[in-house]
Design an enzyme around this catalytic site. Structure first.
Site, PDB file in Angstrom:
ATOM      1  N   PHE A  32      78.634 -13.856 -34.405  1.00 29.28           N
ATOM      2  CA  PHE A  32      78.219 -14.237 -35.758  1.00 29.28           C
ATOM      3  C   PHE A  32      77.032 -13.406 -36.242  1.00 29.28           C
ATOM      4  O   PHE A  32      77.069 -12.800 -37.319  1.00 29.28           O
ATOM      5  CB  PHE A  32      77.878 -15.729 -35.787  1.00 29.28           C
ATOM      6  CG  PHE A  32      77.322 -16.212 -37.098  1.00 29.28           C
ATOM      7  CD1 PHE A  32      78.159 -16.453 -38.171  1.00 29.28           C
ATOM      8  CD2 PHE A  32      75.967 -16.416 -37.266  1.00 29.28           C
ATOM      9  CE1 PHE A  32      77.655 -16.887 -39.390  1.00 29.28           C
ATOM     10  CE2 PHE A  32      75.448 -16.851 -38.464  1.00 29.28           C
ATOM     11  CZ  PHE A  32      76.296 -17.090 -39.530  1.00 29.28           C
ATOM     12  N   GLY A  81      71.161 -18.169 -30.717  1.00 28.02           N
ATOM     13  CA  GLY A  81      72.370 -17.462 -30.325  1.00 28.02           C
ATOM     14  C   GLY A  81      73.455 -18.408 -29.858  1.00 28.02           C
ATOM     15  O   GLY A  81      73.584 -19.524 -30.337  1.00 28.02           O
ATOM     16  N   LEU A  82      74.242 -17.944 -28.878  1.00 35.28           N
ATOM     17  CA  LEU A  82      75.382 -18.705 -28.330  1.00 35.28           C
ATOM     18  C   LEU A  82      76.405 -19.045 -29.408  1.00 35.28           C
ATOM     19  O   LEU A  82      76.989 -20.123 -29.413  1.00 35.28           O
ATOM     20  CB  LEU A  82      74.893 -19.985 -27.634  1.00 35.28           C
ATOM     21  CG  LEU A  82      73.989 -19.790 -26.417  1.00 35.28           C
ATOM     22  CD1 LEU A  82      73.545 -21.138 -25.862  1.00 35.28           C
ATOM     23  CD2 LEU A  82      74.688 -18.983 -25.335  1.00 35.28           C
ATOM     24  N   CYS A  83      76.587 -18.121 -30.353  1.00 31.93           N
ATOM     25  CA  CYS A  83      77.577 -18.337 -31.412  1.00 31.93           C
ATOM     26  C   CYS A  83      78.453 -17.096 -31.579  1.00 31.93           C
ATOM     27  O   CYS A  83      78.760 -16.683 -32.694  1.00 31.93           O
ATOM     28  CB  CYS A  83      76.907 -18.723 -32.721  1.00 31.93           C
ATOM     29  SG  CYS A  83      75.528 -17.680 -33.230  1.00 31.93           S
ATOM     30  N   GLY A  84      78.823 -16.503 -30.455  1.00 33.53           N
ATOM     31  CA  GLY A  84      79.734 -15.365 -30.496  1.00 33.53           C
ATOM     32  C   GLY A  84      79.122 -14.167 -31.207  1.00 33.53           C
ATOM     33  O   GLY A  84      77.936 -13.857 -31.062  1.00 33.53           O
TER      34      GLY A  84
END
Length: 292
Positions: free
Chosen positions: A94, A89-92
């Site tokens: 997406f 994760g940690l990709c908005g």
């Protein structure tokens, strides 16, 4: 109201978080360039493969020599969805955008009375889709241990899909992924890979070119269509990898900026509270001195 010690601890905590998000942004920026180059290099090959496949498909004309992967089963009752997302994760938004796009497609199919099966490529898509469609997920492909995506990873997925088709497990297979456009733009995309949809390029419409095939077109398609499925899945994985890094870079940049804003606000609050406390202590000292 928080004490001065609590404010100092919070400021230190936000600063530590800001360092982490800044480091993650720099790592994503470094990986983005390689991932973007790989995705852009795969596009011409996959498009050319689709054009060649369309040309041979025209030569066969859907006759008896055409393999089932091209002509299909003749039904559209059972749909297989191969949903490709990121492992982390940690990709908005997406991953959620791809999952939402696939979920909308599932709802349409179910409304039409179709049977749906799902193969999840990536942990995040699996985590999102299993909330509503856990019973439809027949397999999850884990690529967390893969540091650099290769054609062998896509080929393994393609072989599973083809084996399931040969067993009569589905009629139509659709691939879901996110097409990379820029750091701030990734477009959720769906592509039918079984039966082969062919290409809509100008080369396909060009009737002046005449080709002779050796061996026969039907035999070529038997080898070419499975390879084309692997190529299209490989392109989807590369597009996802570039999109993930772009989205992570953008998300971590926003997080770093937000952390900076929060540090400024906390610092102002800390300074005001500290000044008020100093003023209060001075008033108490002056009042005590005057009382003497």
């Amino acid at each position: 109201m928080a004490s001065l010690k609590d404010l100092r601890n919070r400021i230190a905590s936000v600063k530590a978080t800001q360092k982490i998000t800044k480091a993650m942004q720099m790592v994503a920026a470094a990986k983005l360039r390689r991932a973007q180059e790989a995705a852009e290099a795969a596009r011409p090959y996959s498009e050319r493969m689709a054009a060649v496949l369309a040309n041979i498909t025209q030569a066969v004309g859907g006759g008896g020599d055409a393999p089932a992967l091209m002509t299909g089963t003749g039904n559209d009752n059972v749909h297989l969805l191969v949903v490709c997302t990121a492992e982390r994760g940690l990709c908005g938004g997406f991953n959620s955008q791809i999952a939402r796009f696939a979920r909308d497609h599932v709802r349409k199919l179910l409304a039409d009375g179709k049977t749906v099966k799902i193969i999840c490529v990536g942990k995040k898509g699996f985590d999102i889709l299993r909330r509503d469609y856990a019973s439809m997920i027949i397999e999850r492909v884990d690529l967390r241990e893969v540091k650099t995506l290769g054609f062998v990873n896509a080929d393994a997925i393609a072989k599973k899909v083809i084996a399931l088709f040969n067993e009569g497990g589905f009629d139509i297979c659709t691939l879901f992924y996110s097409q990379f456009k820029s750091v701030i733009s990734q477009i959720p995309t769906s592509q039918q890979i079984i039966p082969a949809a062919g290409a809509s390029t100008g080369e396909q419409a060009n009737g002046s070119a005449v080709y002779e095939y050796e061996p026969e077109p039907g035999e070529i398609l038997s080898d070419l269509i499975p390879r084309n499925i692997s190529v299209q899945i490989f392109r989807a994985l590369l597009e996802n990898a570039a999109g993930e890094m772009g989205a992570k870079m953008s998300a971590m940049d926003n997080a770093t900026r937000n952390a900076g804003d929060m540090i400024n606000k906390l610092s102002i609050t800390y300074n005001r509270q500290r000044q008020a406390q100093i003023t209060k202590e001075l008033i108490e000292i002056i009042s005590g001195a005057e009382a003497l």
